[in-house]
Each structure stands twice: as structure tokens, then as C-alpha cells.
Design an enzyme around this catalytic site. Structure first.
Site, PDB file in Angstrom:
ATOM      1  N   LYS A  26       0.846  -1.198   0.000  1.00 21.01           N
ATOM      2  CA  LYS A  26       0.000   0.000   0.000  1.00 21.01           C
ATOM      3  C   LYS A  26       0.884   1.251   0.000  1.00 21.01           C
ATOM      4  O   LYS A  26       1.879   1.305   0.729  1.00 21.01           O
ATOM      5  CB  LYS A  26      -0.903  -0.036   1.233  1.00 21.01           C
ATOM      6  CG  LYS A  26      -1.984   1.029   1.277  1.00 21.01           C
ATOM      7  CD  LYS A  26      -2.851   0.834   2.523  1.00 21.01           C
ATOM      8  CE  LYS A  26      -3.959   1.876   2.631  1.00 21.01           C
ATOM      9  NZ  LYS A  26      -4.749   1.695   3.878  1.00 21.01           N
TER      10      LYS A  26
ATOM     11  N   SER B  30      -9.726   1.991   2.863  1.00 18.06           N
ATOM     12  CA  SER B  30      -8.858   2.715   1.957  1.00 18.06           C
ATOM     13  C   SER B  30      -7.940   1.820   1.121  1.00 18.06           C
ATOM     14  O   SER B  30      -7.517   2.207   0.046  1.00 18.06           O
ATOM     15  CB  SER B  30      -7.988   3.693   2.743  1.00 18.06           C
ATOM     16  OG  SER B  30      -7.114   2.990   3.622  1.00 18.06           O
TER      17      SER B  30
ATOM     18  N   SER C  86      -9.739  -0.450   7.001  1.00 17.67           N
ATOM     19  CA  SER C  86      -9.157  -0.283   5.661  1.00 17.67           C
ATOM     20  C   SER C  86      -8.455  -1.511   5.094  1.00 17.67           C
ATOM     21  O   SER C  86      -8.065  -1.507   3.928  1.00 17.67           O
ATOM     22  CB  SER C  86      -8.185   0.897   5.658  1.00 17.67           C
ATOM     23  OG  SER C  86      -8.894   2.111   5.693  1.00 17.67           O
TER      24      SER C  86
END
Lengths: 99, 494
Positions: free
Chosen positions: B80, B155, B179
Site C-alpha cells: 500500500k 482505503s 481499511s
């Protein structure tokens, strides 16, 4: 009744160092009002005698051993800077001329 | 050779160790897959093909020299874009960090490199990890491999979609309010949030420091556990890192795979079932999974957690408050964007113009919300009260875990929704995290594992365990997976 006014949002934007537009102020005022009314529900909980929790892990000062280790070089530290002068971060003026 | 991109991380590591395929071949297969499908999925913000091939060759050289390989050596992974990677662009999904190349690796990334995993690139995300759909990424959304017109969750939608689309067998996510778990749920993959403090935050660009937790994304529970063990453990550079051994999550996952849950008590939170609740299709899949777990010997116990209903409001005071403080570092001085520096404007004016241009709408909303909640006159009623509610939620968890081994719920109230359907009213987006947020406030671990479909889209089953008992949730998750199987999205070819 609104939880927050457009003027208050303008004040928050200044505190937050956000040069928001007039149109954004209109949008954010409405949206922040909806969000604030929803989150204000925490006030329904009787919690006068309850201690607050800041972290799930008990916090104490954590110090590493006092030994010399590598850190960023000056070049590395400045590599991402938007403006550099004489091996330092260059910033716009901080004080007003009149001040 | 079977398609290397369809294999699990555990299978790939075995294949490489045996010499049936080299790490370089495995890496090239995944890079080819990214080239073939990422135009449709947009899971990646940056692909580091050269770095990946170099890392793979190192593993191959190590094997050729007869050195011992770790359990995930040579296995490709996506990271990420909120975790720093030395010399490789890291944006956190924001324009304010466009083009920034960090001068250091985050601890998680350092451990991935030490373990011989092959970092393929950086994945898309909602800006600064604020969002549940990737629609708040400054670089455009990621598309859900199950239906390209729908959100992949957020997210960490990029990490989950990369794994679901076979672009990577593993990915790293970060979970502040859900997330990792919510993207896992809506993409039909496994996502685990470790105990807060169980994985290091060093080099994780901070959103809400008391909640942010890095964790694994994978297609199987065992793969998630293998990655968990590689990335977790005490780090002296993170002051909230827990100085204890990593819970035995791999052993627990293997034990769960046997499919026996005799004597395990699953707590069903009464308020979740009765409250604002989930879509009927999500609840149906959830209850089918519960029935499957009871067939494996688990016992269902109803438990009450009366303050869970206040978790969402408390979270949306605590997280924005911490974010308003953390994001003050983006001031156009030391890194990232600077706007309006014409030689006449003051530092404060340049700072305000930079932040206005560099941040998206959701980030601005949260900064202002947090600034409000922390301001004098409102502090006690908002931030202070939310911290007290956090204590009560923790007490609810502690009381529940005296009766049961783990708590279970749907991961998210609704399946992947169409783009644009929750952006006009920000609070509607926040509801995606209704079931995941309590765990973050408490600090314990939670995992989402696929449990079936609703309207043809994946449904996630969430298991929550006590602090530092991450192994318990892996055992139950692996047992559920053994009963219901994994999910395969439709083909992206053609």
C-alpha cells in the site's frame, strides 16, 4: 438548528491552513453539519466518571540505548524539499516587514 | 507449468524452494499479469519492475548457493502506498506527495525485504487512508475485479484488488477503521488487522496514530498468517510497539484448516444483529457461515456490547482529531508540494495555498472536523467524550471475552457499491466501517474472510479476538475457509 455555521467553517479553514474557496465553504458547511450532528451522539453516553482512553497500549516513555547509529545524510534529508538554499530548507518570509 | 499467478503464496514458496520455478519466473509472471489487467483494475500507482526482478534474482542466487530460504522467499507482494519505500515513489494517494521518493524504508517494508519477498510496486488507496472506496484517491479509483463498475473498498482497495485480480498473491494494507478488512470483504479476499502495536508503524505515513495498524492481505487464511508472521513483532522505532512475541498465527491457521472447532465459543453481538444492521443478502450469507461453523463444533453465544452503537461517532471524532494534528507536517517546507511561493507571499499564505491545492475534499473535511473537535470550548464535549466512549467500548470487549473466545459479525453492512453512490453524503461512506471500527478503538485484532456471495458479489465474515490473541481469529477463519472455500472472481481477459 445547524451544528456549525459557514463563518465557523471559514474560521476552521484558517486554523487548518487551508485556503478554501467560497464554493468549498458552502459545500463543507453543509457536509460538516451533517457529520457533526451524527457524531454528537457520543454525548448521549453517561460517562462523567469514566477515564478517557488515548491508546489501547499503556504509554510510557520509550528510550533506545544511548549509542550512535546512522541517520539521514544532509543530501538525503534535503532530497525531497521543494526549495533548498545553501544546504538548508528555504522558506518564504515568516515575519511581516512592518512587524 | 500451471499458471504461477493462480498459486497461493505458500504454494509459490514451495515451488521456488524445490526449484520447479525460479523466483524470477514467478516475478515475471506477475509483472506480465499486471501489464495485462491493471489497465482495467488500476490497483497500482507505481510498478517497480526493475526492483522486483533484482530482488527475485537475489533469492535465486541465495538458493543456488545452498542458503536457507525463509517461508515467503521469492513470493511477490504489493505494498500500500502509505508505507515508505526507499527510493521508490510514495504518495499516500495524495497530490501533496506526488513524486516524493522517501529516503528510508518503513519497518514493514524492511522486514519484507529481509524475508526475501519481492515487492512488485505500490497500490492505490484513498488519500491518506481516509475513505472506504478508493474514490478519494487523487489518482483515480481502483475498480473491483468482481465488477469493474463497483468500488474495491477502501482505503486499501488497491491492495485487495491486486490480490483478487491475481496481480499479486500477497499485499500489505493498513487498517485504521477497517481499511484492510472492508476491502477484503468486498473483493472476496482475506484481510487481517493485527493487534494494535503488533505490527510497526515506523514509516507508515500517519493518519490516526492511536489506531493505524499495518496487516496482511491474501487469498487464503494460511497465506495471510504467513505474511503476518513475517511483518509483525516488536520494533524499537515505534513507541507503541508491543514488546512481546508474535502470536503463533501460522500454527493456528494450520490447526483451523483441519476443520475442527469443538469447544470454541463464538460471540454474536446482539446490538449488531438488531441495530442499523446489514443488507438482507449480507445477513443471509453471514448466518449460513454461522451454521457452517456450528457444524464444525463451534458454539454460538449471544453477547451484549451496549456501547458499540457509539463506536462510529466516537471514531469520527478521534480519527479526525489525530489526523488534523498528523497532517500538519504537510506544510510545503521539507518535502512534497509547494504552491504560491512568488517571493512576496508569507510562509503562512504559501502553506495555506499548498495545502488547499495538495489535499482532496475528504482530507480537508477531516482536518477541519478534527480541528473543531480539539478546539477549546468543544474539546470536552467532542474529543474528550469520544475518548471516554472508547474506554466503555474496551470494557464491552473485555466483558464479552470473558464469555466467548472470539466475536463474529459481517465485515461490512453492504456488498461492493457502484461508484459515486456514497460520495455526495460523506456520512454514508462512513457507514461502511460500522462493524470494523469497534475493534480499532479497542486495539484487538480482526480478520475478514470470504463467506459467500450476495447478488453475485462477495460477502466478508469478520472474526474479532482479544488483544495479542491474533492466533484465535486465524484458527476460526481457516476453519470457515475449509468449510465454505475461497472465491474466484470472473475472468478479466477479453
Amino acid at each position: 438548528m445547524a451544528a456549525i455555521s459557514r463563518d465557523e467553517v471559514a474560521h476552521l479553514a484558517r486554523l487548518s491552513r487551508l485556503a478554501v474557496t467560497e464554493q468549498e465553504l458552502d459545500t463543507f458547511a453543509g457536509q460538516l453539519d451533517v457529520i457533526l450532528q451524527a457524531v454528537a451522539r457520543v454525548g448521549e453516553v453517561a460517562a462523567a466518571d469514566i477515564p478517557p482512553t488515548s491508546h489501547s497500549v499503556p504509554l510510557t516513555n520509550v528510550l533506545r540505548e544511548d549509542v550512535v547509529i546512522n541517520c539521514l545524510t544532509r543530501e538525503e534529508a534535503l532530497a525531497g524539499a521543494p526549495d533548498v538554499e545553501e544546504d538548508r530548507f528555504r522558506v518564504p518570509r515568516i515575519l511581516d516587514e512592518e512587524a | 507449468m500451471s499458471d504461477l499467478t493462480r498459486m497461493t503464496a505458500a504454494e509459490l514458496a514451495g515451488t521456488i524452494a524445490k526449484g520447479d520455478a525460479s523466483a524470477e519466473e514467478v516475478t515475471r509472471a506477475h509483472l506480465d499479469r499486471i501489464t495485462a489487467v491493471d489497465g482495467k483494475v488500476h490497483a497500482f500507482l507505481h510498478v517497480d519492475a526493475d526492483g522486483a526482478i533484482d530482488a527475485a534474482r537475489k533469492v535465486d542466487a541465495k538458493r543456488a548457493a545452498g542458503q536457507e530460504l525463509g517461508p515467503l522467499a521469492g513470493v511477490p507482494i504489493a505494498v500500500k502506498d502509505v508505507l515508505t519505500t526507499r527510493g521508490v515513489p510514495t504518495t499516500a494517494g495524495s497530490k501533496i506527495l506526488e513524486g516524493w521518493r522517501p529516503p528510508y524504508d518503513s519497518t514493514v517494508v524492511e522486514r519484507l525485504r529481509d524475508a526475501g519477498t519481492v515487492i512488485l510496486g505500490k497500490t492505490n488507496m484513498d488519500e491518506f487512508a481516509m475513505g472506504s472506496s478508493t474514490e478519494y484517491s487523487a489518482y483515480g479509483p481502483t475498480n473491483n475485479p468482481w465488477d469493474l463498475g463497483r468500488i474495491p473498498g477502501g482505503s486499501g482497495g488497491g491492495s485487495a484488488a491486486a490480490v483478487a485480480a491475481y496481480e499479486a498473491p500477497l499485499a500489505i494494507g493498513t487498517d485504521t477503521g477497517g481499511s484492510i478488512r472492508q476491502p477484503g470483504a468486498v473483493t472476496g479476499t482475506v484481510g487481517a488487522k493485527p493487534t494494535y502495536g503488533g505490527t510497526s508503524r515506523y514509516g507508515l505515513i500517519a493518519f490516526s496514530s492511536s489506531l493505524d495498524t499495518p496487516g496482511p492481505c491474501a487469498r487464503t487464511v494460511l497465506d495471510a498468517a504467513l505474511l503476518h508472521e513475517v511483518m509483525a513483532g516488536h520494533d524499537w522505532r515505534d513507541s507503541t510497539s508491543i514488546p512481546q512475541p508474535v502470536p503463533p498465527v501460522v500454527e493456528a491457521a494450520r490447526r483451523g484448516m483441519s476443520g475442527d472447532l469443538t469447544g470454541v465459543k463464538l460471540g454474536l453481538v446482539t446490538e449488531f444483529d438488531a441495530g442499523e444492521g446489514a443488507e438482507p443478502g449480507v445477513m443471509a450469507a453471514f448466518h449460513d457461515a454461522l451454521a457452517a461453523l456450528t457444524k464444525l463444533g463451534a458454539e454460538i453465544v449471544e453477547v451484549s456490547a451496549p456501547h458499540f452503537q457509539y463506536a462510529l461517532p466516537a471514531y469520527y471524532l478521534i480519527a479526525p482529531s489525530e489526523c488534523s494534528s498528523n497532517l500538519a507536517r504537510f506544510d510545503g517546507v521539507r518535502f512534497g508540494l509547494r504552491v504560491g511561493d512568488d517571493g512576496n507571499r508569507s510562509l503562512e499564505e504559501v502553506m495555506s495555498l499548498t495545502r488547499e491545492a495538495g489535499f482532496g475534499a475528504e482530507v480537508k473535511r477531516r482536518i477541519m472536523l478534527g480541528t473543531y473537535a480539539l478546539s477549546s470550548g468543544y474539546y470536552d464535549a467532542y474529543y474528550g467524550q469520544a475518548q471516554k466512549v472508547r474506554t466503555l467500548i474496551t470494557q464491552d470487549f473485555n466483558a464479552a471475552f470473558e464469555q466467548v473466545d472470539v466475536l463474529v459479525s459481517p465485515t461490512t453492512p453492504f456488498v461492493a457499491f457502484p461508484f459515486g453512490s456514497r460520495t455526495s453524503d460523506p456520512y454514508q461512506m462512513y457507514l461502511a466501517d460500522l462493524f470494523t471500527i469497534p475493534t480499532n478503538l479497542y486495539g484487538g485484532p480482526g480478520i475478514s474472510v470470504p463467506c459467500g456471495l450476495s447478488e453475485g458479489l462477495p460477502v466478508g465474515f469478520q472474526i474479532m479476538a482479544p488483544t495479542m490473541a491474533d492466533d484465535r481469529m486465524y484458527r476460526v477463519a481457516a476453519a470457515l475457509e475449509s468449510a465454505v472455500g475461497t472465491l474466484t472472481p470472473p475472468s478479466l481477459e477479453g
